[in-house]
Write a protein that holds these residues in place. Structure first.
Motif, short mmCIF file in Angstrom:
data_model
loop_
_atom_site.label_atom_id
_atom_site.label_comp_id
_atom_site.label_asym_id
_atom_site.label_seq_id
_atom_site.Cartn_x
_atom_site.Cartn_y
_atom_site.Cartn_z
N ASN A 172 0.35 -0.65 14.44
CA ASN A 172 1.39 -1.35 13.69
C ASN A 172 0.90 -2.68 13.11
N ALA A 173 -0.01 -3.33 13.83
CA ALA A 173 -0.50 -4.63 13.35
C ALA A 173 -1.32 -4.50 12.08
N LEU A 174 -1.87 -3.30 11.81
CA LEU A 174 -2.70 -3.09 10.63
C LEU A 174 -1.92 -2.51 9.45
N TYR A 175 -0.71 -2.07 9.69
CA TYR A 175 0.05 -1.40 8.64
C TYR A 175 0.23 -2.33 7.43
N ASN A 176 0.66 -3.56 7.67
CA ASN A 176 0.91 -4.49 6.56
C ASN A 176 -0.40 -4.91 5.87
N VAL A 177 -1.52 -4.86 6.62
CA VAL A 177 -2.80 -5.25 6.04
C VAL A 177 -3.27 -4.23 5.01
N TYR A 178 -3.07 -2.94 5.30
CA TYR A 178 -3.63 -1.89 4.46
C TYR A 178 -2.61 -1.20 3.56
#
Length: 263
Positions: A82-88
């Motif tokens: 979930n922490a990477l969802y907004n990044v990618y």
């Protein structure tokens, strides 16, 4: 359908793998999942160009491609932590997203390889632990090396394990090195286990003999002299007899007197 569901469940469990050292495993599972959905090709394809005057058929084909690419990209995003969802999520298409993930984590994989190789080179056995427990540590390092795609022949593994034995095993190391018959890693581990058991048995036997020797006490006759006690071991190069102390002199004097009176 059931197989597809199982792959999806595995991906959900491995979401954090994309941020850790198991990215390669996560990537393979995601690739299998997308292949099952017939979406894997979008990981390599660029968006088609409509051109200046597209016809209806071209427009429909491009829209279908964009829809499938949208699904593919979001399946990948859904598999991330979930922490990477907004990044990618801002990535324009599946190909850009997939390549970005590979650039980031395959670079980290290269660092991971160096770390594993460093652990292998620095590993040395010590006498404070059992040999078998340290062999298990060595096998875990070998497993990590193989997981990184580096292949070590079994002969090399055997030779490396022998070299990593502690200095107190020097004689046994030399014995193993001069064996002509080729050993497998499993054979070597069995030999190490037997040798360690033998050493422990010999150590227990030595301790037992030392304790038995310490318990052997020479009995010394009670002389009546304060300086000489029972259960005392005395050792000297020059012997001194206590004629004036022992009762033997008194008895000897009495015997002499008796003989004189009789004569």
């Amino acid at each position: 359908m059931w197989h597809l569901l199982m792959v999806l469940l595995d991906l959900v469990k491995d979401r954090k793998s994309s941020t850790e050292k198991d990215f390669k495993r996560w990537q393979q599972k995601m690739l299998l999942y997308l292949t099952t959905l017939n979406l894997a090709r979008f990981l390599q394809e660029d968006a088609p160009d409509l051109g200046e005057n597209p016809d209806q058929q071209t427009v429909v084909a491009v829209d279908a491609w964009k829809h499938s690419d949208f699904l593919c990209k979001n399946y990948i995003l859904n598999g991330l932590d979930n922490a990477l969802y907004n990044v990618y999520s801002p990535m324009v298409n599946s190909k850009a997203l997939w390549e970005s993930l590979e650039r980031k984590y395959k670079t980290e994989d290269a660092g991971s390889k160096k770390f594993v190789v460093g652990k292998f080179l620095d590993f040395k056995m010590v006498d404070s632990k059992t040999v078998i427990s340290q062999v298990q540590e060595f096998q875990l390092i070998l497993h990590d090396i193989h997981a990184e795609g580096m292949v070590l022949g079994e002969s090399f593994q055997v030779a490396a394990l022998i070299e990593k034995l502690s200095p107190t095993w020097k004689d046994f190391k030399n014995y193993l090195k001069h064996k002509r018959k080729e050993m497998t890693l499993e054979d070597l581990i069995v030999r190490l286990r037997i040798e360690e058991d033998n050493r422990q048995s010999e150590k227990k036997a030595d301790n037992y003999h030392q304790e038995a020797k310490a318990n052997v006490v020479e009995q010394v006759h009670k002389s009546g002299v304060d300086d000489i006690d029972v259960n005392t071991i005395m050792e000297t190069r020059n012997a001194h007899f206590f004629e004036d102390v022992f009762p033997y002199k008194v008895a000897q004097e009495r015997s002499s007197l008796e003989r004189t009176s009789m004569d």
